[in-house]
Design a protein around this motif. Structure first.
Motif, PDB file in Angstrom:
ATOM      1  N   GLY A  95       0.860  -1.178   0.000  1.00 41.46           N
ATOM      2  CA  GLY A  95       0.000   0.000   0.000  1.00 41.46           C
ATOM      3  C   GLY A  95       0.898   1.230   0.000  1.00 41.46           C
ATOM      4  O   GLY A  95       2.002   1.180   0.534  1.00 41.46           O
ATOM      5  N   TRP A  96       0.438   2.331  -0.637  1.00 42.28           N
ATOM      6  CA  TRP A  96       1.295   3.501  -0.676  1.00 42.28           C
ATOM      7  C   TRP A  96       0.520   4.802  -0.815  1.00 42.28           C
ATOM      8  O   TRP A  96      -0.614   4.827  -1.296  1.00 42.28           O
ATOM      9  N   VAL A  97       1.185   5.869  -0.365  1.00 43.51           N
ATOM     10  CA  VAL A  97       0.714   7.232  -0.553  1.00 43.51           C
ATOM     11  C   VAL A  97       1.970   8.047  -0.832  1.00 43.51           C
ATOM     12  O   VAL A  97       2.886   8.072  -0.012  1.00 43.51           O
ATOM     13  N   GLY A  98       2.047   8.677  -1.990  1.00 40.27           N
ATOM     14  CA  GLY A  98       3.241   9.452  -2.324  1.00 40.27           C
ATOM     15  C   GLY A  98       4.165   8.704  -3.260  1.00 40.27           C
ATOM     16  O   GLY A  98       3.726   7.809  -3.991  1.00 40.27           O
ATOM     17  N   ASP A 110       2.436   8.699  -6.581  1.00 38.18           N
ATOM     18  CA  ASP A 110       1.512   9.835  -6.542  1.00 38.18           C
ATOM     19  C   ASP A 110       2.356  11.082  -6.768  1.00 38.18           C
ATOM     20  O   ASP A 110       2.671  11.818  -5.824  1.00 38.18           O
ATOM     21  N   SER A 111       2.755  11.307  -8.017  1.00 34.40           N
ATOM     22  CA  SER A 111       3.582  12.475  -8.307  1.00 34.40           C
ATOM     23  C   SER A 111       3.102  13.144  -9.584  1.00 34.40           C
ATOM     24  O   SER A 111       2.385  12.553 -10.394  1.00 34.40           O
ATOM     25  N   GLU A 165      -6.625   8.193   0.894  1.00 36.80           N
ATOM     26  CA  GLU A 165      -6.984   6.820   0.533  1.00 36.80           C
ATOM     27  C   GLU A 165      -5.741   6.189  -0.085  1.00 36.80           C
ATOM     28  O   GLU A 165      -5.275   6.631  -1.127  1.00 36.80           O
ATOM     29  N   PRO A 166      -5.182   5.162   0.545  1.00 38.81           N
ATOM     30  CA  PRO A 166      -3.964   4.576  -0.029  1.00 38.81           C
ATOM     31  C   PRO A 166      -4.296   3.789  -1.291  1.00 38.81           C
ATOM     32  O   PRO A 166      -5.421   3.330  -1.483  1.00 38.81           O
ATOM     33  N   ARG A 167      -3.326   3.620  -2.162  1.00 36.99           N
ATOM     34  CA  ARG A 167      -3.475   2.703  -3.282  1.00 36.99           C
ATOM     35  C   ARG A 167      -2.894   1.359  -2.847  1.00 36.99           C
ATOM     36  O   ARG A 167      -1.907   1.316  -2.098  1.00 36.99           O
ATOM     37  N   LEU A 168      -3.532   0.287  -3.303  1.00 42.07           N
ATOM     38  CA  LEU A 168      -3.143  -1.047  -2.843  1.00 42.07           C
ATOM     39  C   LEU A 168      -2.819  -1.950  -4.023  1.00 42.07           C
ATOM     40  O   LEU A 168      -3.357  -1.772  -5.127  1.00 42.07           O
TER      41      LEU A 168
END
Lengths: 350, 434
Positions: A210-213, A232-233, A270-273
């Motif tokens: 999972g990630w944010v950024g 997320d850029s 909301e994280p991406r998974l």
């Protein structure tokens, strides 16, 4: 810099940084109640366990020996009373290992004054989990943010997965908790600490990230390697929307601007998974941009990581070395979890 | 707790240096705010005030004496009860006007009225020997160690009746003992001389071309002095071993180089006298030359503290951090830039006017042209206006000017006097990233 420099209430007992009267956390090292309670050691966090090994620096003695000039007058704030140079804080280089189940390293790199990256590892009944966070350099207090976020998220992941929660749900909860912790650090919306987030859960044969950024996860395997996350850029968003070519987008000076992050100024996150079951053995790699800016291709990373069959610790060491050899422009943080875990019948160590 | 006003220090700088960089600049803003709890007269240090009026013969021209008397009476009337004070007349020798005998009187309704009457009887005669006047003030202040000691000096002429050495000796004796603000009235006094007197005695000075303006000016000066709450504040500066403190300059309200006033106070610390303080804000420009550190290293380049005796009332850090990020290292903090410009502006005006007096038109034109450019750059409109009276500006951007043929002495002195008066810089110009 050059912000408020009023008289402070005291010094953090962990890292010796000045803290203000109403600070609930130390801005430098993230320690809660920095001037009062004894340091709490989070055993899964390399930074915290390292801090306990420090040679008396910043523990209020004011008599540590300066590594630069040899003077015996390093203040509790880390600055030498003779030559003025600031002594290391304990986060410059941090390593941790969970037996053969996971390993991580975080390094200041060659060009930055401090390390604002952080990681946390935790054992699981059938594997391990890891979190890597990268403090956003333009927001003050982000070194603290990354460390608190990583710790909080790893604790949630380990607790939930051990009790049978689906790793994807556990990841969502972990991000929610990490976002909460970072949001609470903000003194005001104009001065909001922020960090990225990437996590991995290896639960038996299954991998969940999972990630944010723009911190990344990769799958590295002799049977084929690939990137598991999508940043997320700004650059990635431009390419995904078909507005620019990848070459043009990455050449733009806005390329690295984040479009999502954890922090009071980020709003709800909301994280991406991503979840999958690999067909062949390999390594899940989590890293901050201090590694992937130098080595973006999964195949190149795999070549370094899989160069020797010496377990996760050897792999993180080689990956760090590769980033430093390439210039080490930013903080470098690398975490590796083998999948499947080395021997799932054995009790995972730490 | 002490009765000191609350002090705060704020440091503005770009701490980033290029690889091998040595020079660290910072603007240190010191602000004092009195605690609201103290009513009028409460929480203040005791005050002692000596008013020195030039009564040399030249004062009898153009209504100067009458204006000086009005001004001195106005000053006496705003002395608050309990303040110790005296009025001195200056000529070849100083003379006590009020009270009788070499002592200070306590201000009350009666003493203020008597002093005003004594002032009214002043007559102009004799010469100018400012050093001897200041020595008398120093004798009068003796024994009032805890008080905020302040003198007001009004003069209209050059220090002709004692040698320059005698004046210097008097200044050395008085420096650190009391503060002195000065006013020059008319156009026969010497700007450089009065600048030196007030710099040594931590005061300010102004020209008062029109004697009619003296009264309001004396009132303001005395009221400012009465509002001081703590005497003998100093700025203590720690610097690393093998570092050199290149300069410490007061930049607001006026340019005043404090570098030579350093008094060693420890192995790596020196104290710079800041005089007495009420509720006010001043700005200082520090420049430290340090030994370069490796890229990525951080250094405390200076540690500044506001001291009252042995008590530190506020502190701030000037930091250095070496980086190979050229954009960060070359970014100038805006306040440092403006104050660097204001220092150079004062210098350019003083050098230009001096060259003009010596008949060196080329140097005068070049320096005053530079001043025109700098005054525009730093936004000092008052100085721009004063320069317009001395030179014809052909190109304000490139600094092309022509010296005016006819310049009034008053305008020239006004520009010279006000060359050190700066404009305040804005807060919030933060250089570099986190």
């Amino acid at each position: 810099m050059a912000a408020d420099q009023d008289l402070h209430a005291g010094l953090c007992r962990t890292c010796g940084e000045p803290v203000h009267e109403h600070d609930r956390f130390c801005e430098e090292c993230g320690r809660p109640d920095p001037t009062t309670a004894p340091p709490s050691t989070a055993p899964l966090n390399g930074a915290a366990s390292q801090a306990g090994d420090q040679s008396g620096l910043g523990h209020g003695t004011g008599t540590a020996i300066c590594a630069d000039c040899g003077g015996g007058d390093v203040g509790t704030d880390g600055y030498c009373g003779h030559c003025g140079l600031r002594q290391p804080t304990g986060r410059e280089h941090v390593e941790a290992e969970l037996g053969g189940f996971a390993a991580a390293v975080s390094d200041r790199g060659l060009r930055r004054g401090r390390n604002e990256d952080a990681f946390a590892l935790a054992p699981l009944p059938n594997g391990a989990c890891a979190v890597v966070c990268d403090g956003v350099a333009t927001a003050p207090g982000s070194a603290e943010a990354s460390r608190l976020a990583a710790d909080a998220a790893a604790a949630v992941l380990a607790g939930r997965v051990a009790r049978g929660t689906d790793p994807r749900d556990a990841t969502r909860e972990a991000v929610e908790r990490a976002a909460e912790v970072v949001t609470r650090l903000a003194a005001s919306p104009e001065s909001a600490p922020a960090c990225t987030f990437v996590s991995a859960v290896v639960d038996g044969p299954d991998v969940t990230v999972g990630w944010v950024g723009d911190s990344r996860a990769y799958w590295l395997s002799a049977g084929g390697s690939c990137m598991l996350t999508r940043d997320d850029s700004w650059a990635v968003e431009m390419v995904e929307r078909g507005k620019m070519s990848a070459a043009d987008a990455w050449a733009d000076r806005r390329a690295h601007l984040l479009t999502a992050w954890l922090g009071a100024d980020a709003g709800p996150v909301e994280p991406r998974l991503a979840a999958f079951r690999p067909a062949a053995p390999g390594l899940v790699l989590l890293c901050s941009d201090g590694l992937w800016n130098h080595l973006p291709e999964a195949a190149d990373l795999a070549a370094v990581a899989l160069h020797a069959a010496d377990g996760p610790r050897g792999a993180v060491g080689r990956l760090l070395r590769a980033a430093l050899d390439a210039g080490g422009h930013d903080n470098v943080t690398v975490a590796v979890i083998p999948c499947p875990p080395p021997d799932t019948s054995r009790e995972p160590g730490r | 707790m002490s009765d000191y006003p609350g002090f705060t220090i704020r440091v503005d700088q770009n701490p980033y240096l290029p690889e091998g960089g040595r020079e660290v600049h910072a603007i240190v803003t010191v602000e004092a705010r009195s605690s609201g709890a103290a009513g009028p007269g409460n929480g203040r240090a005791p005050a002692a005030e000596v008013i020195i009026i030039d009564t040399s013969g030249s004062m009898s021209y153009r209504g100067k004496m009458a204006a000086a008397k009005r001004a001195a009476r106005a000053a006496v009337h705003v002395l608050r009860d309990g303040v110790r004070f005296a009025v001195v007349a200056g000529a070849n020798q100083p003379r006590m006007i009020y009270p009788q005998g070499e002592r200070l009187a306590e201000a009350n309704e009666t003493s203020r009225r008597s002093a005003a009457q004594a002032v009214s009887r002043l007559e102009a005669a004799g010469g100018t020997a400012i050093g001897s006047w200041l020595r008398l003030a120093d004798r009068l202040f003796t024994g009032y160690d805890d008080a905020v000691k302040h003198a007001i000096l009004l003069t209209d002429g050059k220090n002709q009746h004692e040698s320059a050495e005698e004046l210097d000796a008097a200044l050395r004796q008085c420096a650190g003992r009391f503060q002195c603000d000065a006013r020059g009235v008319g156009t026969d006094w010497e700007v450089a001389e009065v600048r030196k007197i007030t710099s040594m005695l931590l005061g300010g000075f102004l020209d008062v071309p029109d004697p009619a303006d003296l009264e309001a000016d004396f009132l303001a000066m005395t009221q400012a002095s009465m509002s001081k709450e703590v005497a003998d504040v100093s700025l203590r500066v720690w610097t690393p071993q093998q570092a050199e403190l290149r300069f410490v300059k007061q930049m607001v309200p006026t340019v005043d180089d404090l570098t030579e006033k350093r008094v060693e106070s420890g192995t790596q610390t020196g104290d710079y006298p800041l005089g007495s303080w009420g509720s006010e804000t001043r700005e200082y420009h520090l420049c430290v030359e340090v030994q370069p550190g490796d890229v990525g290293r951080q250094m405390r380049a200076a540690w500044v503290k506001v001291m009252a005796g042995d008590e530190a009332l506020a502190s701030g850090n000037v930091l250095a951090e070496w980086t190979d990020d050229e954009a960060r290292a070359t970014l100038m903090n805006e306040r440092v830039t403006i104050h660097t410009g204001q220092s150079e502006l004062a210098e350019a005006i003083q050098q230009g006017l001096e060259a003009r007096r010596l008949g060196d038109a080329d140097t005068a034109t070049a320096r005053l042209g530079r001043a025109v450019v700098l005054a525009r750059e730093v936004g000092n409109e008052q100085i721009s206006g004063l320069l317009d009276r001395i030179v014809d500006v052909v190109d304000p951007v490139r600094g092309t000017v022509r010296l005016k043929r006819e310049v009034s002495k008053a305008d020239e002195m006004s520009l010279d006097t006000r060359s050190v008066r700066t404009v305040r810089t804005r807060h919030g110009d933060v250089a570099g990233g986190g």
